[in-house]
Design an enzyme around this catalytic site. Sequence first.
Site, PDB file in Angstrom:
ATOM      1  N   ASN A 106     -10.634  -2.577  -6.182  1.00 49.09           N
ATOM      2  CA  ASN A 106      -9.814  -1.706  -7.040  1.00 49.09           C
ATOM      3  C   ASN A 106     -10.413  -1.492  -8.430  1.00 49.09           C
ATOM      4  O   ASN A 106     -10.063  -0.541  -9.122  1.00 49.09           O
ATOM      5  CB  ASN A 106      -8.384  -2.258  -7.206  1.00 49.09           C
ATOM      6  CG  ASN A 106      -7.522  -2.104  -5.978  1.00 49.09           C
ATOM      7  OD1 ASN A 106      -6.585  -2.870  -5.758  1.00 49.09           O
ATOM      8  ND2 ASN A 106      -7.818  -1.105  -5.140  1.00 49.09           N
ATOM      9  N   ASP A 120       0.829  -1.201   0.000  1.00 52.71           N
ATOM     10  CA  ASP A 120       0.000   0.000   0.000  1.00 52.71           C
ATOM     11  C   ASP A 120       0.871   1.262   0.000  1.00 52.71           C
ATOM     12  O   ASP A 120       1.997   1.245   0.499  1.00 52.71           O
ATOM     13  CB  ASP A 120      -0.911  -0.013   1.246  1.00 52.71           C
ATOM     14  CG  ASP A 120      -2.054   0.979   1.122  1.00 52.71           C
ATOM     15  OD1 ASP A 120      -2.321   1.463   0.013  1.00 52.71           O
ATOM     16  OD2 ASP A 120      -2.686   1.282   2.155  1.00 52.71           O
TER      17      ASP A 120
HETATM   18  C1  FPP Z   1      -1.733   0.080  -3.465  1.00 53.81           C
HETATM   19  O1  FPP Z   1      -1.311   1.438  -3.420  1.00 53.81           O
HETATM   20  C2  FPP Z   1      -1.176  -0.620  -4.618  1.00 53.81           C
HETATM   21  C3  FPP Z   1      -1.888  -1.213  -5.629  1.00 53.81           C
HETATM   22  C4  FPP Z   1      -3.357  -1.209  -5.670  1.00 53.81           C
HETATM   23  C5  FPP Z   1      -1.231  -1.862  -6.771  1.00 53.81           C
HETATM   24  C6  FPP Z   1      -0.011  -2.683  -6.495  1.00 53.81           C
HETATM   25  C7  FPP Z   1       0.684  -2.948  -7.769  1.00 53.81           C
HETATM   26  C8  FPP Z   1       2.007  -2.946  -7.981  1.00 53.81           C
HETATM   27  C9  FPP Z   1       3.007  -2.749  -6.913  1.00 53.81           C
HETATM   28  C10 FPP Z   1       2.552  -3.115  -9.367  1.00 53.81           C
HETATM   29  C11 FPP Z   1       2.631  -4.447  -9.976  1.00 53.81           C
HETATM   30  C12 FPP Z   1       2.740  -5.607  -9.064  1.00 53.81           C
HETATM   31  C13 FPP Z   1       3.035  -6.863  -9.408  1.00 53.81           C
HETATM   32  C14 FPP Z   1       2.911  -7.911  -8.386  1.00 53.81           C
HETATM   33  C15 FPP Z   1       3.480  -7.293 -10.748  1.00 53.81           C
HETATM   34  P1  FPP Z   1      -2.419   2.568  -3.526  1.00 53.81           P
HETATM   35  O2  FPP Z   1      -2.590   2.907  -4.970  1.00 53.81           O
HETATM   36  O3  FPP Z   1      -3.656   2.119  -2.840  1.00 53.81           O
HETATM   37  O4  FPP Z   1      -1.737   3.741  -2.751  1.00 53.81           O
HETATM   38  P2  FPP Z   1      -2.458   4.883  -1.883  1.00 53.81           P
HETATM   39  O5  FPP Z   1      -3.139   4.184  -0.733  1.00 53.81           O
HETATM   40  O6  FPP Z   1      -1.332   5.743  -1.437  1.00 53.81           O
HETATM   41  O7  FPP Z   1      -3.415   5.591  -2.784  1.00 53.81           O
END
Ligand code: FPP
Length: 247
Positions: free
Chosen positions: A69, A21
């Site tokens: 998401n 996150d």
């Molecule tokens: C959460 O941060 C992250 C995600 C929803 C996506 C995770 C994806 C990756 C790290 C890229 C690809 C991964 C793989 C395994 C190939 P957020 O967007 O919720 O952050 P925030 O809470 O600060 O808005």
Amino acid sequence: MSLKDKIDTERLPEHIAIIMDGNGRWARQRSRPRVFGHRHGVTSVRETAEAAAELGVKYLTLYAFSTENWSRPRAEVTALMKLLVQTIHKETKTLHDNNIRLLAVGNLENLPKVTLDELQDAIKETAHHDRMSMILALSYSSRWEITRAIQEMTKDAKQGKLDPDQVNENLISEYLTTKGIPDPELLIRTSGEYRISNFLLWQIAYAELYFTPKFWPDFRKEDLYEAIIDFQKRERRFGKTSEQIVK
Ligand code: FPP
């Protein structure tokens, strides 16, 4: 003594699950679009997978995309799906080099065809690796998984394939998408949020929870070591008293 040397490799968690996150906030701090954070999150995925495999962790589950998401702005969902395809394609070599098998859990039917194809190819290509399994939770949510399991069980019971008297915890685990994967002993969440967000609710019944304020794109091998060292300091009682635990 380095952090890595402080880890007792005889008492490693066999399965670590991570809620990655903070990508969006990491990007915002740099006045960049959210997808910039996701892209940098890929480096953290690579580092974490390598560190876990090097130590001897057998299963690493990463919450890469939740059912919820899908409600994000369309452009972000599209960018994330594209990033997944590119990352899986590019990182298959890292998986081979580290003898890591790729698996996926979640409602995979909802993924765009190109993402699903890339994912299935990588799963097939790495199926023979046995040092560690890296499980991507994609279009995953625990309530979806449990609902689906109950639907399947009810269907099987109706068709006479399942005797309702046989339902027990082990059987329920068999109907989950994580069938065959041991429960995580350690769950890590980055970005300073103290939530589980519909992730592996059944499987984390006895997991140790570890929260770090670091945003996911800043998470490195040393951060994984710190989480494991913290885990190893804890006494896991499974409902018993301290005295009952055989040391
Ligand atoms: C959460 O941060 C992250 C995600 C929803 C996506 C995770 C994806 C990756 C790290 C890229 C690809 C991964 C793989 C395994 C190939 P957020 O967007 O919720 O952050 P925030 O809470 O600060 O808005």
